[in-house]
Enzyme design. Structure first.
Site, mmCIF file in Angstrom:
data_model
loop_
_atom_site.group_PDB
_atom_site.id
_atom_site.type_symbol
_atom_site.label_atom_id
_atom_site.label_comp_id
_atom_site.label_asym_id
_atom_site.label_seq_id
_atom_site.Cartn_x
_atom_site.Cartn_y
_atom_site.Cartn_z
ATOM 1 N N PRO A 159 0.784 -1.225 0.000
ATOM 2 C CA PRO A 159 0.000 0.000 0.000
ATOM 3 C C PRO A 159 0.826 1.290 0.000
ATOM 4 O O PRO A 159 1.868 1.360 0.652
ATOM 5 C CB PRO A 159 -0.828 -0.098 1.296
ATOM 6 C CG PRO A 159 -0.397 -1.321 1.992
ATOM 7 C CD PRO A 159 0.430 -2.139 1.066
ATOM 8 N N ASN A 160 0.333 2.225 -0.756
ATOM 9 C CA ASN A 160 0.868 3.599 -0.864
ATOM 10 C C ASN A 160 2.154 3.709 -1.682
ATOM 11 O O ASN A 160 2.587 4.814 -1.994
ATOM 12 C CB ASN A 160 1.091 4.228 0.532
ATOM 13 C CG ASN A 160 -0.194 4.347 1.309
ATOM 14 O OD1 ASN A 160 -1.197 4.796 0.764
ATOM 15 N ND2 ASN A 160 -0.208 3.920 2.548
ATOM 16 N N ARG A 208 4.646 11.175 -3.151
ATOM 17 C CA ARG A 208 4.410 10.961 -1.725
ATOM 18 C C ARG A 208 5.658 11.307 -0.898
ATOM 19 O O ARG A 208 6.701 10.667 -1.071
ATOM 20 C CB ARG A 208 4.081 9.477 -1.551
ATOM 21 C CG ARG A 208 3.980 9.010 -0.147
ATOM 22 C CD ARG A 208 3.998 7.490 -0.076
ATOM 23 N NE ARG A 208 3.823 7.079 1.296
ATOM 24 C CZ ARG A 208 4.139 5.894 1.767
ATOM 25 N NH1 ARG A 208 4.630 4.974 0.957
ATOM 26 N NH2 ARG A 208 3.961 5.608 3.022
ATOM 27 N N TYR A 245 10.893 9.540 0.719
ATOM 28 C CA TYR A 245 10.910 8.410 -0.223
ATOM 29 C C TYR A 245 11.552 8.730 -1.569
ATOM 30 O O TYR A 245 11.647 7.850 -2.419
ATOM 31 C CB TYR A 245 9.479 7.890 -0.420
ATOM 32 C CG TYR A 245 8.872 7.379 0.879
ATOM 33 C CD1 TYR A 245 9.437 6.296 1.544
ATOM 34 C CD2 TYR A 245 7.754 7.997 1.458
ATOM 35 C CE1 TYR A 245 8.907 5.831 2.747
ATOM 36 C CE2 TYR A 245 7.214 7.541 2.652
ATOM 37 C CZ TYR A 245 7.802 6.452 3.291
ATOM 38 O OH TYR A 245 7.281 5.988 4.476
ATOM 39 N N ASN A 298 8.485 -4.875 -0.585
ATOM 40 C CA ASN A 298 8.298 -3.685 0.237
ATOM 41 C C ASN A 298 6.822 -3.673 0.606
ATOM 42 O O ASN A 298 5.965 -3.325 -0.208
ATOM 43 C CB ASN A 298 8.697 -2.410 -0.499
ATOM 44 C CG ASN A 298 8.633 -1.193 0.424
ATOM 45 O OD1 ASN A 298 8.051 -1.253 1.505
ATOM 46 N ND2 ASN A 298 9.228 -0.101 -0.012
ATOM 47 N N ALA A 352 3.226 -0.093 5.010
ATOM 48 C CA ALA A 352 2.785 -0.104 6.413
ATOM 49 C C ALA A 352 2.376 -1.497 6.894
ATOM 50 O O ALA A 352 2.391 -1.764 8.104
ATOM 51 C CB ALA A 352 1.624 0.874 6.580
ATOM 52 N N HIS A 396 4.330 -3.456 9.529
ATOM 53 C CA HIS A 396 4.317 -3.198 10.966
ATOM 54 C C HIS A 396 3.180 -3.892 11.703
ATOM 55 O O HIS A 396 3.169 -3.904 12.927
ATOM 56 C CB HIS A 396 4.259 -1.688 11.210
ATOM 57 C CG HIS A 396 5.265 -0.923 10.384
ATOM 58 N ND1 HIS A 396 6.621 -1.134 10.511
ATOM 59 C CD2 HIS A 396 5.120 -0.010 9.380
ATOM 60 C CE1 HIS A 396 7.265 -0.344 9.654
ATOM 61 N NE2 HIS A 396 6.369 0.332 8.948
ATOM 62 N N ASP A 444 2.097 -14.677 7.949
ATOM 63 C CA ASP A 444 1.727 -16.092 7.818
ATOM 64 C C ASP A 444 1.849 -16.553 6.366
ATOM 65 O O ASP A 444 2.237 -17.692 6.103
ATOM 66 C CB ASP A 444 0.301 -16.321 8.329
ATOM 67 C CG ASP A 444 0.222 -16.288 9.853
ATOM 68 O OD1 ASP A 444 1.285 -16.278 10.513
ATOM 69 O OD2 ASP A 444 -0.907 -16.264 10.388
ATOM 70 N N GLU A 455 12.750 -8.677 2.699
ATOM 71 C CA GLU A 455 12.025 -7.462 3.108
ATOM 72 C C GLU A 455 12.876 -6.247 2.768
ATOM 73 O O GLU A 455 14.036 -6.185 3.175
ATOM 74 C CB GLU A 455 11.773 -7.530 4.626
ATOM 75 C CG GLU A 455 11.184 -6.258 5.192
ATOM 76 C CD GLU A 455 11.073 -6.317 6.722
ATOM 77 O OE1 GLU A 455 11.263 -7.394 7.331
ATOM 78 O OE2 GLU A 455 10.798 -5.248 7.298
ATOM 79 N N HIS A 502 12.961 -1.792 2.407
ATOM 80 C CA HIS A 502 12.351 -0.484 2.659
ATOM 81 C C HIS A 502 13.236 0.591 2.069
ATOM 82 O O HIS A 502 14.472 0.503 2.165
ATOM 83 C CB HIS A 502 12.200 -0.232 4.161
ATOM 84 C CG HIS A 502 11.363 -1.264 4.835
ATOM 85 N ND1 HIS A 502 9.995 -1.276 4.736
ATOM 86 C CD2 HIS A 502 11.706 -2.344 5.568
ATOM 87 C CE1 HIS A 502 9.530 -2.324 5.398
ATOM 88 N NE2 HIS A 502 10.540 -2.996 5.906
ATOM 89 N N LEU A 503 12.608 1.598 1.501
ATOM 90 C CA LEU A 503 13.364 2.745 0.990
ATOM 91 C C LEU A 503 14.001 3.506 2.137
ATOM 92 O O LEU A 503 15.182 3.855 2.097
ATOM 93 C CB LEU A 503 12.415 3.672 0.223
ATOM 94 C CG LEU A 503 11.844 3.090 -1.078
ATOM 95 C CD1 LEU A 503 10.474 3.667 -1.348
ATOM 96 C CD2 LEU A 503 12.785 3.355 -2.233
ATOM 97 N N SER A 504 13.199 3.785 3.172
ATOM 98 C CA SER A 504 13.709 4.532 4.321
ATOM 99 C C SER A 504 14.268 3.551 5.351
ATOM 100 O O SER A 504 13.993 2.342 5.285
ATOM 101 C CB SER A 504 12.567 5.360 4.942
ATOM 102 O OG SER A 504 11.546 4.493 5.432
ATOM 103 N N ARG A 510 13.105 5.983 12.352
ATOM 104 C CA ARG A 510 11.909 6.806 12.199
ATOM 105 C C ARG A 510 11.000 6.655 13.431
ATOM 106 O O ARG A 510 11.496 6.375 14.514
ATOM 107 C CB ARG A 510 11.201 6.407 10.891
ATOM 108 C CG ARG A 510 12.081 6.671 9.663
ATOM 109 C CD ARG A 510 11.347 6.383 8.384
ATOM 110 N NE ARG A 510 10.166 7.222 8.247
ATOM 111 C CZ ARG A 510 9.188 6.975 7.368
ATOM 112 N NH1 ARG A 510 9.279 5.934 6.536
ATOM 113 N NH2 ARG A 510 8.135 7.760 7.306
ATOM 114 N N ARG A 547 7.253 2.277 13.495
ATOM 115 C CA ARG A 547 7.875 1.704 12.289
ATOM 116 C C ARG A 547 9.054 0.800 12.622
ATOM 117 O O ARG A 547 9.572 0.091 11.779
ATOM 118 C CB ARG A 547 8.367 2.803 11.350
ATOM 119 C CG ARG A 547 7.255 3.549 10.685
ATOM 120 C CD ARG A 547 7.795 4.501 9.629
ATOM 121 N NE ARG A 547 6.900 5.625 9.499
ATOM 122 C CZ ARG A 547 5.804 5.646 8.745
ATOM 123 N NH1 ARG A 547 5.476 4.613 8.022
ATOM 124 N NH2 ARG A 547 5.025 6.701 8.700
#
Ligand code: DQA
Length: 148
Positions: free
Chosen positions: A12-13, A20, A25, A76, A79, A82, A89, A100, A102-104, A109, A113
């Site tokens: 999402p997002n 954004r 990001y 990625n 959210a 988290h 699962d 896994e 993540h950009l950030s 943060r 997060r």
């Protein structure tokens, strides 16, 4: 080695990249990032998938597992990272290794997060390198395949 196929999956997002919170990001769109991954690894085959929906991400993982032929997933989860036990699962339920990304740097943060419910069931975690996080994930999968 057989042809290496990798699923690059965004949650999402992440469709909003470029618009954004660019200070966090960056300015590249998801299409830019995906194109640059394919360009950086011309010998590999990629499938790119993004959804705002948790269930669609789960279904995509199961579809890739059942279809076969995938060497790894770069994920990625946005959210969902988290709090989604369902995603955790699903990752546990498949045999394809999931990295896994993540950009950030999620550990630098907000407190919420800093918790990832998926890290434990992922083959590796890369966080904080911007679009390079995805590239490092691909390298990780290639390294895993070479050491098999
Ligand atoms: C993110 C970090 C998450 O906390 C956030 O919800 C995102 C993007 C990252 O790439 O840095 O959507 O996964």
């Amino acid at each position: 080695m057989d042809i290496v196929s990798i699923l690059v999956m965004n949650g999402p997002n992440l469709s909003r990249l470029g618009k954004r919170e660019p200070e966090i990001y960056g300015s590249r769109t998801l299409d830019d990032i995906n194109r640059e991954i394919a360009e950086a690894f011309p010998g590999l085959t990629f499938e790119f998938f993004q959804s705002e929906e948790e269930g669609e991400l789960l279904e995509k993982l199961f579809h890739c597992e059942d279809q076969g032929g995938f060497s790894g997933v770069i994920l990625n989860a946005g959210a969902l990272t988290h709090y989604s036990i369902a995603l955790r699962d699903a990752i546990s339920a498949i045999s394809i290794p999931v990295i896994e990304v993540h950009l950030s740097n999620i550990y630098a943060r907000e407190e919420f997060r800093r918790i990832s419910v998926i890290s434990e069931v992922c083959a590796g975690v890369i966080s904080g390198f911007g679009p390079d996080s995805y590239h490092l994930g691909v390298r990780g999968i290639m390294g895993m395949l070479e050491s098999k």
